[in-house]
Design an enzyme around this catalytic site. Sequence first.
Site, PDB file in Angstrom:
ATOM      1  N   HIS A  70      24.103 -17.921 -28.696  1.00 46.20           N
ATOM      2  CA  HIS A  70      23.843 -18.245 -30.097  1.00 46.20           C
ATOM      3  C   HIS A  70      23.854 -16.990 -30.956  1.00 46.20           C
ATOM      4  O   HIS A  70      24.377 -16.985 -32.080  1.00 46.20           O
ATOM      5  CB  HIS A  70      22.494 -18.971 -30.201  1.00 46.20           C
ATOM      6  CG  HIS A  70      22.084 -19.296 -31.589  1.00 46.20           C
ATOM      7  ND1 HIS A  70      21.139 -18.564 -32.280  1.00 46.20           N
ATOM      8  CD2 HIS A  70      22.506 -20.275 -32.449  1.00 46.20           C
ATOM      9  CE1 HIS A  70      20.983 -19.086 -33.481  1.00 46.20           C
ATOM     10  NE2 HIS A  70      21.791 -20.116 -33.615  1.00 46.20           N
ATOM     11  N   GLU A  73      27.429 -15.987 -31.623  1.00 46.27           N
ATOM     12  CA  GLU A  73      28.063 -16.863 -32.610  1.00 46.27           C
ATOM     13  C   GLU A  73      27.738 -16.408 -34.027  1.00 46.27           C
ATOM     14  O   GLU A  73      28.593 -16.410 -34.914  1.00 46.27           O
ATOM     15  CB  GLU A  73      27.602 -18.297 -32.377  1.00 46.27           C
ATOM     16  CG  GLU A  73      28.050 -19.290 -33.425  1.00 46.27           C
ATOM     17  CD  GLU A  73      26.903 -20.155 -33.923  1.00 46.27           C
ATOM     18  OE1 GLU A  73      26.719 -20.250 -35.155  1.00 46.27           O
ATOM     19  OE2 GLU A  73      26.189 -20.725 -33.079  1.00 46.27           O
ATOM     20  N   HIS A  74      26.494 -16.000 -34.256  1.00 47.10           N
ATOM     21  CA  HIS A  74      26.105 -15.489 -35.573  1.00 47.10           C
ATOM     22  C   HIS A  74      26.881 -14.225 -35.935  1.00 47.10           C
ATOM     23  O   HIS A  74      27.330 -14.057 -37.066  1.00 47.10           O
ATOM     24  CB  HIS A  74      24.602 -15.186 -35.585  1.00 47.10           C
ATOM     25  CG  HIS A  74      23.746 -16.355 -35.928  1.00 47.10           C
ATOM     26  ND1 HIS A  74      22.896 -16.383 -36.996  1.00 47.10           N
ATOM     27  CD2 HIS A  74      23.611 -17.568 -35.317  1.00 47.10           C
ATOM     28  CE1 HIS A  74      22.271 -17.548 -37.045  1.00 47.10           C
ATOM     29  NE2 HIS A  74      22.674 -18.278 -36.031  1.00 47.10           N
ATOM     30  N   GLU A 143      20.562  -9.524 -37.955  1.00 50.59           N
ATOM     31  CA  GLU A 143      20.648 -10.915 -37.512  1.00 50.59           C
ATOM     32  C   GLU A 143      19.414 -11.352 -36.735  1.00 50.59           C
ATOM     33  O   GLU A 143      19.137 -12.554 -36.634  1.00 50.59           O
ATOM     34  CB  GLU A 143      21.911 -11.120 -36.670  1.00 50.59           C
ATOM     35  CG  GLU A 143      22.522 -12.502 -36.807  1.00 50.59           C
ATOM     36  CD  GLU A 143      22.882 -12.833 -38.253  1.00 50.59           C
ATOM     37  OE1 GLU A 143      22.893 -14.037 -38.590  1.00 50.59           O
ATOM     38  OE2 GLU A 143      23.156 -11.915 -39.045  1.00 50.59           O
ATOM     39  N   GLU A 150      15.360 -18.950 -38.322  1.00 52.13           N
ATOM     40  CA  GLU A 150      15.934 -20.218 -37.867  1.00 52.13           C
ATOM     41  C   GLU A 150      15.034 -20.866 -36.815  1.00 52.13           C
ATOM     42  O   GLU A 150      14.841 -22.083 -36.809  1.00 52.13           O
ATOM     43  CB  GLU A 150      17.332 -19.985 -37.289  1.00 52.13           C
ATOM     44  CG  GLU A 150      18.031 -21.246 -36.821  1.00 52.13           C
ATOM     45  CD  GLU A 150      19.412 -20.972 -36.246  1.00 52.13           C
ATOM     46  OE1 GLU A 150      20.019 -21.911 -35.684  1.00 52.13           O
ATOM     47  OE2 GLU A 150      19.903 -19.825 -36.341  1.00 52.13           O
TER      48      GLU A 150
END
Length: 406
Positions: A70, A73-74, A143, A150
């Site tokens: 994940h 992907e960011h 990030e 999130e």
Amino acid sequence: HRPVAAAAAPARPLSTELESGAWVPATEVTTLDTGLRVVSETIPAATVALGVWIDTGSRYETPSNSGVAHFLEHLAFKGTKKRSKAGLEEEVENQGAHINAYTSRESTVYWIKTTADKTEWALDVLSDLLLNSRLESDAIERERGVILREMEHVNKNMEEYTMDELHDVAFEGQGLGLTILGPIANIKGIQRRDIHTYIKTHYTPDRIIVVGAGAVEHDELENLAAKYFAPWAVEDAPPAFNTLESAPDAGGETSADFRPAFFTPGERRQNLDKQDLCHVAFAFEGAGWRSPYALPLQLMQNMMGSQFDRLAPVDHSAPFFQEVGLRGLMHSCNATNIAYKDTGIFGMYLKTDPNELTRDAAPEPVLPALMEALIRHFTRFAYDVSEEELYRAKVTLPPTPTPTLG
């Protein structure tokens, strides 16, 4: 060097017409020499949707690197050797396109939707994101905060939180039990070398499918995929096995090796502050999407009823929903049927107030009455399904099987 796949050869179209006479677009599949697959469905349209499906997700992680898929992907959208983050955003906006990505337990997907005349441009962008991401240290540090925020949002969504807990119980100590975002300690500790190792291990041509649907011709897509993804070869990466067959000895396991999942029955209860309702995830072992039981389970999900909400009452035909509505057993629920490669989860997510009583002539506490009704309606599928109920489930089944709450 990794052995290359068989020479490129198009597969036969899967179907063009149903018995009912409904038209279904043909699905064409080609495997390139690198092992990368190209799949297309040509549909009369002015637009095209293009995506890159990578056979990796949180299932292929370990407790030590959980969350890296994940995280990666960011980072893909934070700049490449050809495009800065701002430049990419401006370019996509100027083209009138939509681009995004997501990570699940078994897949990582990057996709773009644009007009038919921009197919080559779209594949150039997608390949650039995946082949040339800078993975700069500053971007990684920034990030971390984005992903932690999130995580706060996900943990406030009790449905997502409860389903993550269900996976942890059902697949204890296994990749499928890990969360997609990973634990806080991993998010704070993931380094550039961890991400680079993950790319080398998992982002390999034999684990990748380039997909096009809409105004796209298969031959064109195949040629463009070969052109823009040709550099995708990682010579020193360990072999990645993504089939259900036993993998040969590769001189030691890597996290890319496919490990069959084992369903582990169990129970977990948590008393969370500031929660007025009881959130319950109740499930049996389901079936993988390759299993002959996959379709029957979808029909059973349909017969249980896809969604119930006390605040939005409708005329439910599902016997379970009729009973819980009449007796006031719960606030809302979703029938759950999640299919993975080799296993699945079939059950129900629901919300109820444990302090309420049923509307029965002799009222009783809601929660035990709800669990009794839930188990009774699940077990009745073994002996009490009418032809009418089965027919209704078939005709209302969505045309494309879509696992719920995956």
